[in-house]
Enzyme design. Sequence first.
Site, PDB file in Angstrom:
ATOM      1  N   GLU A 261       0.824  -1.214   0.000  1.00  0.00           N
ATOM      2  CA  GLU A 261       0.000   0.000   0.000  1.00  0.00           C
ATOM      3  C   GLU A 261       0.855   1.258   0.000  1.00  0.00           C
ATOM      4  OE1 GLU A 261      -2.969   0.089  -0.700  1.00  0.00           O
ATOM      5  OE2 GLU A 261      -3.483  -2.024  -0.465  1.00  0.00           O
TER       6      GLU A 261
ATOM      7  N   TYR B 271      -6.930   6.161   3.645  1.00  0.00           N
ATOM      8  CA  TYR B 271      -6.972   5.164   2.579  1.00  0.00           C
ATOM      9  C   TYR B 271      -6.199   3.902   2.975  1.00  0.00           C
ATOM     10  CZ  TYR B 271      -5.515   2.289  -1.110  1.00  0.00           C
ATOM     11  OH  TYR B 271      -5.260   1.162  -1.812  1.00  0.00           O
TER      12      TYR B 271
ATOM     13  N   ASP C 228      -9.798   5.868  -3.078  1.00  0.00           N
ATOM     14  CA  ASP C 228      -8.637   6.362  -3.822  1.00  0.00           C
ATOM     15  C   ASP C 228      -9.118   6.903  -5.162  1.00  0.00           C
ATOM     16  OD1 ASP C 228      -9.298   4.113  -5.224  1.00  0.00           O
ATOM     17  OD2 ASP C 228      -7.250   3.437  -5.497  1.00  0.00           O
TER      18      ASP C 228
END
Length: 335
Positions: free
Chosen positions: A36, A117, A135
């Site tokens: 991520e 996020y 996102d």
Amino acid sequence: MNDSIFTQNIENWYVNNKRDLPWRHNPKPYLVWLAEIVFQQTQIKQGMGHYKRLVEAFPTVEKLADASEDDVLKLWEGLGYYARARNLHKAAKLIQSNDAFPKTGKEWESLPGIGPYTAAAIASVCANEPIACVDGNVMRVLSRTHAISDDIRAGTTQALMRKIANEKIQFAEHPGNFNQGMMELGAIICTPKKPNCNACPVQHQCALYNNQLDPSLYPFKSKAKPRIKRHLHFAFASNEPFVLLRRNPEKGIWAGLYLLPFNEGKESAFKKTGSLVKKGKHLLSHQEIHYYIWDIKTWKLLPDDHTDYKHAPLDKPLPALPVPLKKFVDAFVNL
DNA sequence: AATGCGGGGTC
DNA sequence: GACCCAGCATT
């Protein structure tokens, strides 16, 4: 709209159409977290090489925590947004000192480099927590399925998207699959240009499709500011057995990275003593950097303030450099 | 709420 | 040349 059917369609489509990505084989917190961070504002194709090298060099969070920041930065070299690498390293040390990974999304979000996020992504994929990821992909999908024409640059619009997505994820069998499905859909089907609506699992839940509206008009995004133009003159001494580098200030572009010594402006401080060996234009999101590299052959006298300078021997790996300088120095070493 | 932060890919 | 990308920290 029937959120339950929407969510089911996304999840089912994801299970059958997901790309084969490394961290999906065995979604442990460490591999998902690392992915991520690497893929923030970075397309899969661009960051995959870096991701694999990072996993190989640092197979566990302990290895990452025990590495030096310089080593982490070196592996990050070329990816950009270098604060991500520093925050990743800091977070690894915090995780190591806690002797455990965070569990909830809120706990993840308290770590450096992890915002709403990333926390939602990790907690949903690794712990089935039903918090929606929002996102760029998700905003594009939702702006189309719900015909939302508000500026997606605005925080209020992102809050609206988050609200909608969080309503839908409550119906998810596996929240991680729903989140990844929304992003995967945006990356593969609901693309910025020429979306493949015929292959879309939520075609019949899409306001644009149902009303024959033009997907190229969604999402609406206000114009970015024009790039600032800059001229940077770098000095390089080709007769030395080392590269003289200077640490950049902690603020601004390439913060804290080592660069060739440079002056900024239309005029070069090295024009009298050096010859221009390379010039180029390096485009960033918000800056247009015209760079000039001057070969001054030798460093007769070193600059006064010695503290921020480093002599990097040419026969050993150099510290992490910004892309244009790395390309130049690598080409010189390979001569 | 706005701004700065990299670099590569696509059309 | 314009736009986009598995966003975040800072102000």
